[in-house]
Design a protein around this motif. Structure first.
Motif, PDB file in Angstrom:
ATOM      1  N   GLU A 198       0.825  -1.206   0.000  1.00  0.00           N
ATOM      2  CA  GLU A 198       0.000   0.000   0.000  1.00  0.00           C
ATOM      3  C   GLU A 198       0.860   1.257   0.000  1.00  0.00           C
ATOM      4  N   TYR A 199       1.890   1.259   0.832  1.00  0.00           N
ATOM      5  CA  TYR A 199       2.752   2.438   0.970  1.00  0.00           C
ATOM      6  C   TYR A 199       3.673   2.611  -0.231  1.00  0.00           C
ATOM      7  N   ASN A 200       4.309   1.507  -0.645  1.00  0.00           N
ATOM      8  CA  ASN A 200       5.379   1.613  -1.631  1.00  0.00           C
ATOM      9  C   ASN A 200       4.902   1.518  -3.067  1.00  0.00           C
ATOM     10  N   VAL A 201       3.764   0.900  -3.293  1.00  0.00           N
ATOM     11  CA  VAL A 201       3.288   0.715  -4.665  1.00  0.00           C
ATOM     12  C   VAL A 201       2.020   1.522  -4.922  1.00  0.00           C
ATOM     13  N   ARG A 202       0.955   1.229  -4.185  1.00  0.00           N
ATOM     14  CA  ARG A 202      -0.317   1.862  -4.490  1.00  0.00           C
ATOM     15  C   ARG A 202      -0.291   3.365  -4.216  1.00  0.00           C
ATOM     16  N   SER A 203       0.207   3.769  -3.060  1.00  0.00           N
ATOM     17  CA  SER A 203       0.189   5.190  -2.707  1.00  0.00           C
ATOM     18  C   SER A 203       1.099   6.019  -3.601  1.00  0.00           C
ATOM     19  N   GLN A 208       6.436  -7.468  -4.959  1.00  0.00           N
ATOM     20  CA  GLN A 208       5.488  -7.245  -3.881  1.00  0.00           C
ATOM     21  C   GLN A 208       4.094  -7.617  -4.344  1.00  0.00           C
ATOM     22  N   SER A 209       3.266  -8.056  -3.405  1.00  0.00           N
ATOM     23  CA  SER A 209       1.888  -8.392  -3.705  1.00  0.00           C
ATOM     24  C   SER A 209       0.971  -7.722  -2.697  1.00  0.00           C
ATOM     25  N   ALA A 210      -0.195  -7.335  -3.160  1.00  0.00           N
ATOM     26  CA  ALA A 210      -1.170  -6.690  -2.285  1.00  0.00           C
ATOM     27  C   ALA A 210      -1.672  -7.632  -1.196  1.00  0.00           C
ATOM     28  N   THR A 211      -1.518  -8.936  -1.392  1.00  0.00           N
ATOM     29  CA  THR A 211      -2.043  -9.902  -0.432  1.00  0.00           C
ATOM     30  C   THR A 211      -0.951 -10.571   0.402  1.00  0.00           C
TER      31      THR A 211
END
Length: 485
Positions: free
Chosen positions: A266-271, A326-329
């Motif tokens: 969440e921090y490193n990819v999505r945000s 990295q994976s979201a899950t």
């Protein structure tokens, strides 16, 4: 600077909280020196506290830990984490993490402990006490001293003193013992309580194992500076027949949706809307390559690493270093089964003449591979075979090295801590671009601002220093915490 919001909730917790009118209880306090009185219940507050811990330890602190544990390094084509990779962390950089762990997680655990004692609900007492000990240990291991004995008193004490790390460890161990002495196996959790336990689903046998394993971990952290106490504590666990974790204490309910995914992702990819900020560090990558480790393609999207902290390189190879997968899950581990087995192996080597150490080590290696649905059998019988005929130091090095590899991902902060405790993996005498470099050995970042020294801690955050006059004087981040080498 990393400063992220507190919104990470797995799907199960979202369902548990749906329709609740206790929103205020989920935001009990924003000031670790001035906590308010919560109006919630353990059923609502406990999972919010656990997610506060997971969101920070498995998120922004995992990014820090993974850079300092040399799993990944700052991309040469981006700028997001240069200050971490250069060991140039300032007092304002981790305000959010410190505040969230105190005002969010620890304040909430303390609330649950208070309610549990009032209601004689020994299940929640054990659960909250173990998570409090885990979270406090992270803060002590990062900062060395934090408020403890005078913390969480609200307006009765707005300037709590800072306690030394050793005293906090002792107190936390005593708190765990008190919780373990209660009859937490009696009574049943209803469906909402089982949902509120987002770690084990209300399985108190697993919480007992988590408690014992947390104690084992804390005693092992003492081996350098309090060796007699560490030995006595560990021998007492074994004499009492303590059962340790053989399954993961972790959050595994993340889904690929905004604010519900793995916090590191969440921090490193999505945000950031980019997945290429972190690249494979040659430190770990070369070790995996040298041993034909099948976790390499799980960890990295390629075979090209970047020397740690060499984000200023203009070389094509450096600028195209392999991205960290990295994976979201992905889970957030508090203590993994692999870590538990490795700790047991070390304890058996140190205090029980090695009886059963190889078996626990092998279980640790197999569990570490199994985290990624891989079979490690060939490795425990080959490249990673236990050095049964070796010295104690050689055995501790083997255990520590495999433990280090297993922490990759949202568990990365532990890799940084364990390097500081054991000295393993070793620190190289040359930089990793030198032909004499030994794969897997740590190097000082190319752009380090610490006079060729590795970091050992964080500096006290601004949010504490500006509010609490008892905040200790700042010390360099190269100064070891109380238990470290």
């Amino acid at each position: 600077m990393i400063n992220f919001k507190r919104t990470l909730l797995p799907a199960a917790l979202g369902l548990l909280l749906a329709g609740s009118s206790c929103k205020k209880a989920l935001d009990i306090n924003q000031d670790p020196n001035n906590p308010a009185i919560g109006q919630g219940t353990p059923t609502i507050v406990f999972p919010a506290a656990v997610m506060s811990t997971a969101g920070r330890v498995g998120g922004d602190m995992a990014i820090l830990g993974g850079i300092w544990a040399q799993y990944w390094t700052q991309s040469a084509t981006a700028n997001q984490y240069k200050y971490i990779d250069a060991y140039n962390v300032k007092s304002a950089d981790f305000n959010g993490g410190y505040t969230e762990l105190f005002a969010g997680a620890l304040n909430d655990y303390q609330f649950v402990i208070g309610k549990a004692n009032e209601q004689r609900n020994w299940k929640y007492l054990l659960m909250a006490t173990v998570m409090k000990a885990y979270t406090y240990q992270v803060l002590v291991d990062l900062y060395d001293q934090v408020p403890y004995s005078e913390a969480f008193r609200g307006t009765a004490n707005l300037q709590p003193k800072f306690d030394d790390g050793y005293s906090i460890y002792k107190s936390l161990l005593a708190e765990i013992d008190t919780a373990l002495a209660r009859d937490y196996h009696t009574g049943e959790f209803d469906t909402r309580d089982q949902q509120a336990d987002i770690v084990f689903g209300g399985d108190m046998d697993r919480w007992e194992e988590f408690a014992n394993t947390q104690k084992l971990k804390m005693y092992l952290r003492m081996v350098n500076k309090k060796p007699a106490e560490a030995q006595a504590g560990i021998e007492a666990l074994y004499t009492a027949g303590a059962r340790f974790l053989s399954t993961d204490a972790a959050i595994k309910s993340f889904v690929n949706q905004p604010d519900k995914s793995n916090p590191f992702y969440e921090y490193n990819v999505r945000s950031l809307n980019v997945s290429t900020n972190l690249r494979a560090s040659r430190t770990l990558l070369t070790y995996l390559q040298a041993n034909a480790d099948t976790r390499r393609p799980v960890y990295y999207a390629g075979n090209n690493g970047l020397d740690q902290g060499d984000y200023g390189t203009t070389s094509s190879a450096g600028q195209n270093a392999s991205v960290v997968n990295q994976s979201a899950t992905d889970p957030v581990y508090f203590i993994s089964a692999a870590e538990s087995f490795f700790m047991q192996a070390e304890a058996r080597e140190r205090y029980f003449a090695g009886a059963g150490a190889k078996a626990r080590y092998d279980q640790g290696v197999l569990a570490a591979f199994d985290q990624h649905d891989l079979d490690g059998t060939a490795f425990v019988n080959g490249a990673y075979a236990y050095p049964t005929a070796g010295t104690l130091d050689q055995k501790i090095e083997a255990i520590s090295t495999q433990k280090w590899i297993s922490f990759f991902g949202s568990h990365a902060l532990e890799g940084f801590f364990e390097k500081n405790r054991t000295g393993y993996p070793r620190t190289s005498a040359v930089y990793s671009d030198n032909p004499a470099y030994v794969p897997g050995q740590f190097v000082v970042s190319r752009n380090a601002v610490t006079n060729n020294q590795l970091p050992k801690r964080l500096v006290f955050p601004d949010v504490e220093r500006t509010r609490n006059r008892n905040t200790p004087a700042e010390v360099p981040i190269t100064t070891p915490v109380w238990w470290a080498l």
